[in-house]
Write a protein that holds these residues in place. Structure first.
Motif, PDB file in Angstrom:
ATOM      1  N   ILE A  95      37.425  27.928  53.507  1.00  0.00           N
ATOM      2  CA  ILE A  95      36.712  29.052  52.652  1.00  0.00           C
ATOM      3  C   ILE A  95      37.528  30.072  51.936  1.00  0.00           C
ATOM      4  CG2 ILE A  95      34.641  30.451  52.870  1.00  0.00           C
ATOM      5  CD1 ILE A  95      33.839  27.857  53.999  1.00  0.00           C
ATOM      6  N   VAL A  96      37.654  30.038  50.627  1.00  0.00           N
ATOM      7  CA  VAL A  96      38.211  31.215  50.077  1.00  0.00           C
ATOM      8  C   VAL A  96      37.480  32.304  49.580  1.00  0.00           C
ATOM      9  CG1 VAL A  96      39.530  31.427  47.830  1.00  0.00           C
ATOM     10  CG2 VAL A  96      39.311  29.093  48.666  1.00  0.00           C
ATOM     11  N   MET A  97      37.782  33.594  50.452  1.00  0.00           N
ATOM     12  CA  MET A  97      37.201  34.493  50.424  1.00  0.00           C
ATOM     13  C   MET A  97      37.664  35.771  49.853  1.00  0.00           C
ATOM     14  SD  MET A  97      35.525  34.549  54.118  1.00  0.00           S
ATOM     15  CE  MET A  97      33.970  35.671  53.868  1.00  0.00           C
ATOM     16  N   PRO A  98      37.052  36.506  49.054  1.00  0.00           N
ATOM     17  CA  PRO A  98      37.707  37.714  48.584  1.00  0.00           C
ATOM     18  C   PRO A  98      38.177  38.711  49.646  1.00  0.00           C
ATOM     19  CG  PRO A  98      35.485  37.832  48.166  1.00  0.00           C
ATOM     20  CD  PRO A  98      35.466  36.670  48.887  1.00  0.00           C
ATOM     21  N   THR A 123      42.236  40.621  40.787  1.00  0.00           N
ATOM     22  CA  THR A 123      43.346  40.107  40.026  1.00  0.00           C
ATOM     23  C   THR A 123      43.340  38.617  40.040  1.00  0.00           C
ATOM     24  OG1 THR A 123      44.883  40.058  41.688  1.00  0.00           O
ATOM     25  CG2 THR A 123      44.781  42.329  40.538  1.00  0.00           C
ATOM     26  N   GLU A 124      42.747  37.730  41.098  1.00  0.00           N
ATOM     27  CA  GLU A 124      42.757  36.521  40.961  1.00  0.00           C
ATOM     28  C   GLU A 124      41.436  35.908  40.913  1.00  0.00           C
ATOM     29  OE1 GLU A 124      45.737  35.202  44.211  1.00  0.00           O
ATOM     30  OE2 GLU A 124      44.866  36.662  45.264  1.00  0.00           O
ATOM     31  N   ASP A 125      41.702  34.610  40.219  1.00  0.00           N
ATOM     32  CA  ASP A 125      40.531  33.810  40.032  1.00  0.00           C
ATOM     33  C   ASP A 125      40.050  32.803  40.926  1.00  0.00           C
ATOM     34  OD1 ASP A 125      38.605  31.974  38.946  1.00  0.00           O
ATOM     35  OD2 ASP A 125      39.731  31.743  36.972  1.00  0.00           O
ATOM     36  N   ARG A 126      38.787  33.080  41.804  1.00  0.00           N
ATOM     37  CA  ARG A 126      38.341  32.400  42.696  1.00  0.00           C
ATOM     38  C   ARG A 126      38.130  30.763  42.407  1.00  0.00           C
ATOM     39  NH1 ARG A 126      32.263  34.096  44.849  1.00  0.00           N
ATOM     40  NH2 ARG A 126      31.289  33.249  43.041  1.00  0.00           N
ATOM     41  N   ASP A 127      37.770  30.804  41.188  1.00  0.00           N
ATOM     42  CA  ASP A 127      37.325  29.334  40.614  1.00  0.00           C
ATOM     43  C   ASP A 127      38.611  28.310  40.622  1.00  0.00           C
ATOM     44  OD1 ASP A 127      34.601  29.176  39.456  1.00  0.00           O
ATOM     45  OD2 ASP A 127      35.503  31.129  39.549  1.00  0.00           O
ATOM     46  N   GLU A 128      39.839  29.340  40.124  1.00  0.00           N
ATOM     47  CA  GLU A 128      41.137  28.447  40.252  1.00  0.00           C
ATOM     48  C   GLU A 128      41.756  28.457  41.349  1.00  0.00           C
ATOM     49  OE1 GLU A 128      45.199  28.025  39.904  1.00  0.00           O
ATOM     50  OE2 GLU A 128      44.567  29.730  40.478  1.00  0.00           O
ATOM     51  N   ILE A 129      41.701  29.192  42.249  1.00  0.00           N
ATOM     52  CA  ILE A 129      42.232  28.908  43.590  1.00  0.00           C
ATOM     53  C   ILE A 129      41.526  27.733  44.308  1.00  0.00           C
ATOM     54  CG2 ILE A 129      42.444  29.824  45.963  1.00  0.00           C
ATOM     55  CD1 ILE A 129      42.768  32.812  44.269  1.00  0.00           C
ATOM     56  N   ASN A 224      28.795  40.289  33.231  1.00  0.00           N
ATOM     57  CA  ASN A 224      29.257  41.499  34.088  1.00  0.00           C
ATOM     58  C   ASN A 224      30.738  42.178  33.462  1.00  0.00           C
ATOM     59  OD1 ASN A 224      26.715  42.085  35.469  1.00  0.00           O
ATOM     60  ND2 ASN A 224      27.490  40.498  37.028  1.00  0.00           N
ATOM     61  N   THR A 225      30.717  43.501  33.171  1.00  0.00           N
ATOM     62  CA  THR A 225      31.889  44.073  32.956  1.00  0.00           C
ATOM     63  C   THR A 225      32.993  44.222  33.937  1.00  0.00           C
ATOM     64  OG1 THR A 225      30.597  46.275  33.149  1.00  0.00           O
ATOM     65  CG2 THR A 225      31.055  45.179  30.791  1.00  0.00           C
ATOM     66  N   ARG A 226      32.264  44.251  35.296  1.00  0.00           N
ATOM     67  CA  ARG A 226      33.107  44.404  36.413  1.00  0.00           C
ATOM     68  C   ARG A 226      32.603  43.634  37.471  1.00  0.00           C
ATOM     69  NH1 ARG A 226      31.311  49.259  39.650  1.00  0.00           N
ATOM     70  NH2 ARG A 226      29.366  49.895  38.560  1.00  0.00           N
ATOM     71  N   LEU A 227      33.585  43.312  38.512  1.00  0.00           N
ATOM     72  CA  LEU A 227      33.258  42.389  39.609  1.00  0.00           C
ATOM     73  C   LEU A 227      33.180  42.727  40.922  1.00  0.00           C
ATOM     74  CD1 LEU A 227      34.565  39.226  38.028  1.00  0.00           C
ATOM     75  CD2 LEU A 227      32.161  39.683  38.166  1.00  0.00           C
ATOM     76  N   SER A 228      33.449  44.236  41.189  1.00  0.00           N
ATOM     77  CA  SER A 228      33.677  44.827  42.462  1.00  0.00           C
ATOM     78  C   SER A 228      33.153  46.238  42.655  1.00  0.00           C
ATOM     79  CB  SER A 228      35.046  44.587  43.024  1.00  0.00           C
ATOM     80  OG  SER A 228      35.906  45.319  42.099  1.00  0.00           O
ATOM     81  N   GLY A 229      33.197  46.858  43.657  1.00  0.00           N
ATOM     82  CA  GLY A 229      32.734  48.242  43.551  1.00  0.00           C
ATOM     83  C   GLY A 229      31.139  48.399  43.881  1.00  0.00           C
ATOM     84  N   SER A 230      30.346  47.240  44.286  1.00  0.00           N
ATOM     85  CA  SER A 230      29.093  47.492  44.710  1.00  0.00           C
ATOM     86  C   SER A 230      28.748  47.323  46.166  1.00  0.00           C
ATOM     87  CB  SER A 230      28.126  46.705  43.824  1.00  0.00           C
ATOM     88  OG  SER A 230      27.027  46.515  44.241  1.00  0.00           O
TER      89      SER A 230
END
Lengths: 323, 323
Positions: A95-98, A123-129, A224-230
């Motif tokens: 499992i690849v997790m943030p 900074t990293e792209d989970r799809d690529e990983i 979405n313009t951002r992907l964290s902070g929620s």
């Protein structure tokens, strides 16, 4: 992607996923100004609907693919769903997790027997990983939402809603669904279109992360313009899926955007009136039902409480809204 | 008092009480060292099993008695159960409650349409007050536990446990039940004796208020020395009932005494692993299952989570045990 795939997933899931209850409270009805029915999917195995999609996808694999193993990338709930489904199939899971996922979700995923690989959401792209690891080890990638067997698994939740609401005599209503990439939303929408066409899905999203609502309004995929902070981390995704968006366009009504504060208040009311634990992202649909009554028509609304994996500190913050 | 009364109550309750789910978590199994099945009665209408007994008693009244109204004395959960059952029968309800009951329980009882009369648990006798008001107004007194139709209603929970555990293939196990006056405990015990004789009820009580455990051990009714000052307010009663005690003597195994701290930790684990809200008194059985493994035999235990009506401050205190 069609209703037959959902029905087939329901057959495979039978006796493995929990049939979650529909809960009600006269106190919530009073706040909403209409009857509120809550599909308590937070009571599902691993604490969210994601177990349905995970089981559906893993159970559809060939024997060879089961032997090699699966990989998934997830903010947490999909991770746990896939991990448990894989363990129950005796299949290895990576499992690849943030790295900023709630600690309890990371720990739970490891405890369910999966190997966890962390990455930086900024900074990293989970799809690529995910693709690279899948390629190196020969693992089957189970995407969190844009994957037919996952959508089919989530759709089994819609079959249950159709059957239970028919039993309650409710044939015309909006169904608010907490929406990230749209796997659950599109799965439920497909199931209801076939089984309960008077029940219409309405995606619910947090402010600032309303890609599906904007995409449905503009008629094309918006990001979405951002992907964290929620606080609603469980339903934050870059954009609707290539598979899920056309289904939502065909079958869903307009999206509903709720504030984080409304999600916290909905969590507190679910605690007080339904005695269930809901995470912020899993409370978006209930927040819509309770605090945005003007967006619904008719005398009943169904809200899917999609998950209940929340750190104690965040839950305590929600409870403070009661005083 | 017999199984036929429970079966009749189940007929009357059908479609009114919620059939509460059995929940599980591999994390709880690991703590307990055996499989743990939690009957989530906190998800019942009004947040506790008491709605079953309330509905059973009210629905058994004559038309004349329904017209005049009912009265109940209760630390809170029985109050709400009777209040909602009465409202759904269009019957007036007067509820006599201790002035130190959780604020949310008093407010909820009023909001469910009942007239609330408060008394001091330390200096006044609720039985006397209840009897006087019943006499003055011609109301039918619905006792909280020592009343055949109430025991029959609570017994319907046992019928569901028998059926669901048979479906899960569990035929030999102890069933821990949070125990106050013994209405639920004796009702479940009667139901299981008839329907699932391999499932044995074990009353669970908080330290310092272990009247049933001591009574079962001595073979005669023993009293508690105090009646307030416990977080587990919902299951604090002076002594076992005249009706319930002989049933428990015949059908129950030894009582299990748990600490308040164990109840708080069980609440926190139910939050984290089952995503349900359980009140301190409602967590005694789960605390027994998790933290007193030596008192059970076999590879499975069933714990009834009897109620989920808890103030946010007390719940926050329970969550602190996770860190």
């Amino acid at each position: 992607m069609n209703i037959d795939m959902i029905r087939a997933a329901a057959q495979r899931i039978q006796g493995h996923a929990r049939r979650t209850p529909i809960l009600t409270s006269p106190f919530l009805d009073e706040i909403a100004g209409r009857r509120v029915f809550v599909k308590a999917e937070c009571l599902q195995h691993t604490g969210s609907f994601k177990f349905r999609g995970g089981w559906s996808a893993v159970s559809a694999l060939t024997d060879n693919a089961l032997k090699t193993g699966v990989i998934a990338f997830s903010s947490g709930n999909h991770a746990q769903g896939v991990a448990l489904a894989a363990r129950e199939h005796n299949t290895p899971a990576v499992i690849v997790m943030p790295s900023d996922a709630p600690a309890v979700k990371i720990a739970n995923t490891r405890a369910l027997g999966a190997e966890v690989v962390l990455y930086d959401r900024g900074t990293e792209d989970r799809d690529e990983i995910g693709a690279r690891l899948a390629n190196e080890k020969g693992l089957t990638l189970i995407k969190p939402f844009d994957e037919p067997q996952v959508i089919a698994g989530q759709g089994t939740c819609g079959l249950e809603i159709a059957e239970d609401m028919a039993g309650l005599g409710v044939t015309q209503a909006d169904v608010a669904v907490c929406c990230g990439g749209g796997g659950l939303t599109s799965g439920i929408a497909l199931a209801l279109a076939a089984e309960a066409p008077g029940l219409r899905v309405r995606p619910a999203e947090p402010e600032g992360f309303d890609d599906v609502t904007r995409s449905l309004a503009s008629g094309q995929i918006e990001r979405n313009t951002r992907l964290s902070g929620s606080l609603c981390d469980a339903i934050i995704t870059p954009q609707p899926g290539d598979l899920t968006f056309p289904i939502m366009q065909t079958h869903c009504g307009p999206g509903i955007v709720v504030s984080e504060d409304e999600c916290l208040r909905a969590m507190a009311l679910a605690f007080e009136r339904l005695r269930i634990v809901v995470e912020p992202g899993g409370a978006a649909a209930l927040a819509a039902a309770l605090f945005h009554p003007g967006t619904f028509e008719g005398d009943a609304v169904i809200a899917v409480a999609t998950g209940g994996n929340v750190d104690a500190a965040v839950f305590a913050k929600a409870l403070e809204t009661l005083s």
